[in-house]
Design an enzyme around this catalytic site. Structure first.
Site, short mmCIF file in Angstrom:
data_model
loop_
_atom_site.label_atom_id
_atom_site.label_comp_id
_atom_site.label_asym_id
_atom_site.label_seq_id
_atom_site.Cartn_x
_atom_site.Cartn_y
_atom_site.Cartn_z
N PHE A 68 27.07 46.02 73.95
CA PHE A 68 27.75 46.40 72.71
C PHE A 68 29.16 46.94 73.00
O PHE A 68 30.17 46.32 72.63
CB PHE A 68 26.86 47.40 71.97
CG PHE A 68 27.54 48.26 70.96
CD1 PHE A 68 28.34 47.70 69.97
CD2 PHE A 68 27.36 49.64 70.98
CE1 PHE A 68 28.97 48.51 69.03
CE2 PHE A 68 27.98 50.45 70.04
CZ PHE A 68 28.79 49.89 69.07
N ASN B 3 23.73 41.93 83.84
CA ASN B 3 22.47 41.23 84.16
C ASN B 3 21.73 40.80 82.89
O ASN B 3 20.60 40.36 82.96
CB ASN B 3 21.57 42.11 85.05
CG ASN B 3 21.02 43.32 84.30
OD1 ASN B 3 21.46 43.61 83.19
ND2 ASN B 3 20.08 44.00 84.90
N THR C 96 20.09 44.19 78.28
CA THR C 96 20.19 44.45 76.84
C THR C 96 21.42 43.78 76.24
O THR C 96 21.56 43.73 75.03
CB THR C 96 20.27 45.97 76.54
OG1 THR C 96 21.28 46.55 77.39
CG2 THR C 96 18.94 46.65 76.80
N ASP D 233 23.29 42.21 88.96
CA ASP D 233 22.65 43.50 88.73
C ASP D 233 23.35 44.54 89.60
O ASP D 233 23.38 44.39 90.83
CB ASP D 233 21.16 43.36 89.10
CG ASP D 233 20.36 44.61 88.82
OD1 ASP D 233 20.91 45.73 88.97
OD2 ASP D 233 19.18 44.48 88.46
N LYS E 240 17.58 53.62 88.60
CA LYS E 240 18.25 52.82 89.65
C LYS E 240 19.61 52.33 89.17
O LYS E 240 20.60 52.35 89.91
CB LYS E 240 17.41 51.59 90.01
CG LYS E 240 16.28 51.86 90.95
CD LYS E 240 15.70 50.50 91.35
CE LYS E 240 14.38 50.65 92.04
NZ LYS E 240 13.70 49.34 92.21
N GLY F 261 31.36 52.74 95.88
CA GLY F 261 31.64 52.15 97.20
C GLY F 261 32.69 51.06 97.09
O GLY F 261 33.61 50.96 97.91
N LYS G 239 36.04 52.61 96.39
CA LYS G 239 36.56 53.22 97.62
C LYS G 239 37.17 52.14 98.53
O LYS G 239 38.25 52.33 99.07
CB LYS G 239 35.41 53.92 98.35
CG LYS G 239 35.83 54.77 99.52
CD LYS G 239 34.62 55.44 100.15
CE LYS G 239 34.29 54.77 101.47
NZ LYS G 239 33.00 55.18 102.04
N ARG G 240 36.47 51.03 98.67
CA ARG G 240 36.96 49.97 99.57
C ARG G 240 38.28 49.38 99.08
O ARG G 240 39.20 49.19 99.86
CB ARG G 240 35.92 48.85 99.72
CG ARG G 240 36.37 47.72 100.67
CD ARG G 240 35.32 46.63 100.83
NE ARG G 240 34.97 45.97 99.59
CZ ARG G 240 35.66 45.00 99.00
NH1 ARG G 240 36.80 44.58 99.53
NH2 ARG G 240 35.26 44.48 97.86
N TYR H 241 17.09 58.40 81.84
CA TYR H 241 18.45 58.17 81.34
C TYR H 241 19.32 59.42 81.56
O TYR H 241 20.38 59.35 82.18
CB TYR H 241 18.39 57.81 79.85
CG TYR H 241 19.72 57.45 79.23
CD1 TYR H 241 20.31 56.21 79.47
CD2 TYR H 241 20.37 58.33 78.38
CE1 TYR H 241 21.52 55.87 78.88
CE2 TYR H 241 21.58 58.00 77.78
CZ TYR H 241 22.15 56.77 78.03
OH TYR H 241 23.35 56.43 77.45
#
Ligand code: NAD
Ligand code: UDP
Ligand code: UDP
Length: 311
Positions: free
Chosen positions: A12, A33, A36, A57, A90, A101, A104-105, A144
């Site tokens: 959304f 992914n 939703t 994902d 996750k 990460g 940062k890279r 959440y």
């Protein structure tokens, strides 16, 4: 022109953000992914040569070259984030680590879509950024709330430990076109129920409050926050301070749709916050921003969207 990654870009809020950043002339990489989110939310953008859609994902590493990242990937509706709570945590935690990460890279600026849920069921009203919140760590909403809190922790640790250029937006309830009709959040539920002539489901006594921000206002604030000087991290509350009870919202939706729906009572979900209203003093002073679209106007636009969709 910047190369901008938007995770959760087919959702959304993400789809509106993709649209606005393309309008500003940027290149947009939309990563999703489709948990939703929906391809059709961005279908009108795929012919734009500056737009790219990638199924991925965020709990898995991602190697791309970008200048800025908006991290929005995460189901936002209680129904959907509680369906697979482990995946929700996750997504917030591993997703944040991977995107940090990546930032940062490539030394990219990165903005986190955090939430008013970090305040939990607050005993301070309205909520200011200094308030630490009252969150149940072991309840059905915790995947959440705590996931988002941990993501904020990670953002600030990457800021302190790796001098990353971070921004944290604490988003309050936002609504508008492109919410999923089965999203489960209150505004879309009530509008879809009213348009289908079904009863309107009030959870609990309906006296709990929320403050509803129209999507266009929200997107403007996120882009302004991303544009602030390095070192300004937030967190910044973004939302509309207009506070309504859920019963008032139901009555307004009935009035605006002209529906004959009745209000019916359903059990109040566990740990449902009783009241929520942002203090947007910081957003006002730092972003020179405040919401412009009143609830009645935003509801009219959202009703028109769902009426066309359900036809
Ligand atoms: P949404 O559910 O429409 O969008 C979330 C998007 O993230 C979807 O497209 C979904 O498919 C995608 N996604 C979920 N898990 C993913 C994963 N592991 N990898 C890649 N993509 C994934 O919800 P929304 O309202 O657009 O919310 C966007 C962000 O803003 C979320 O992070 C949410 O927590 C935050 N937020 C929204 C609100 C609100 O009221 N809309 C309030 C507070 C915070
Ligand atoms: N990462 C990524 N894309 C990148 C760089 C890193 O997805 O371009 C992921 C990587 O898989 C790692 C995480 O980001 O697990 C954190 O990276 P960081 O460099 O901070 O930590 P480390 O690699 O030392 O664990
Ligand atoms: N709610 C409701 N009926 C519904 C959906 C939600 O009364 O069909 C209530 C819900 O209990 C909560 C408020 O509306 O008090 C906002 O719910 P939502 O899921 O939109 O967001 P959140 O609780 O995360 O703010």
């Amino acid at each position: 022109m910047q190369r901008i990654l938007i995770t959760g870009g087919a959702g959304f809020l993400g789809s509106h953000l993709c649209e606005r950043l393309l309008e500003q002339g940027h290149e947009v990489l939309c990563v999703d992914n489709f948990y939703t989110g929906r391809r059709q939310n961005v279908a009108h953008l795929v012919d734009n040569p500056r737009f790219e859609l990638m199924r991925h994902d965020v709990t898995f590493p991602l190697y791309v070259e970008v200048d800025a990242i908006y991290n929005l990937a995460c189901p936002a509706s209680p129904v959907h984030y509680q369906f697979d709570p482990v995946q929700t945590t996750k997504t917030s935690v591993h997703g944040a680590i991977n995107m940090l990460g990546l930032a940062k890279r490539v030394r990219a600026r990165i903005l986190q879509a955090s939430t008013s849920e970090v305040y939990g069921d607050p005993e301070v009203h309205p909520q200011r950024e200094e308030y630490w919140g009252r969150v149940n760590p072991i309840g059905p909403r915790s995947c959440y709330d705590e996931g988002k809190r941990c993501a904020e922790t990670l953002f600030f640790d990457y800021f302190r430990q790796h001098a990353l250029d971070i921004k944290v937006a604490r988003i309050f309830n936002t609504y508008g076109p492109r919410m999923h009709p089965n999203d489960g959040r209150v505004v879309s539920n009530f509008i879809v129920q009213a348009l289908q002539g079904k009863d309107i489901t009030i959870f609990g006594d309906g006296n709990q409050t929320r403050s509803f921000c129209y999507v266009d206002d929200l997107i403007e604030a996120m882009i302004r926050l991303m544009g602030t000087e390095k070192g300004f991290t937030g967190p910044v509350n973004i939302g509309n301070p207009g506070e309504f009870t859920i019963r008032q919202l139901a009555e307004l939706v009935i009035e605006l749709t002209g529906a004959k729906s009745k209000l019916i009572s359903m059990p109040l979900p566990t740990d449902d916050p009783k009241q929520r209203q942002p203090d947007i003093g910081l957003a006002r002073s730092k972003l020179q921003w405040e919401p412009k679209v009143p609830l009645v106007e935003g509801l009219k636009r959202t009703i028109a969207y769902f009426a066309a969709l359900l036809k």
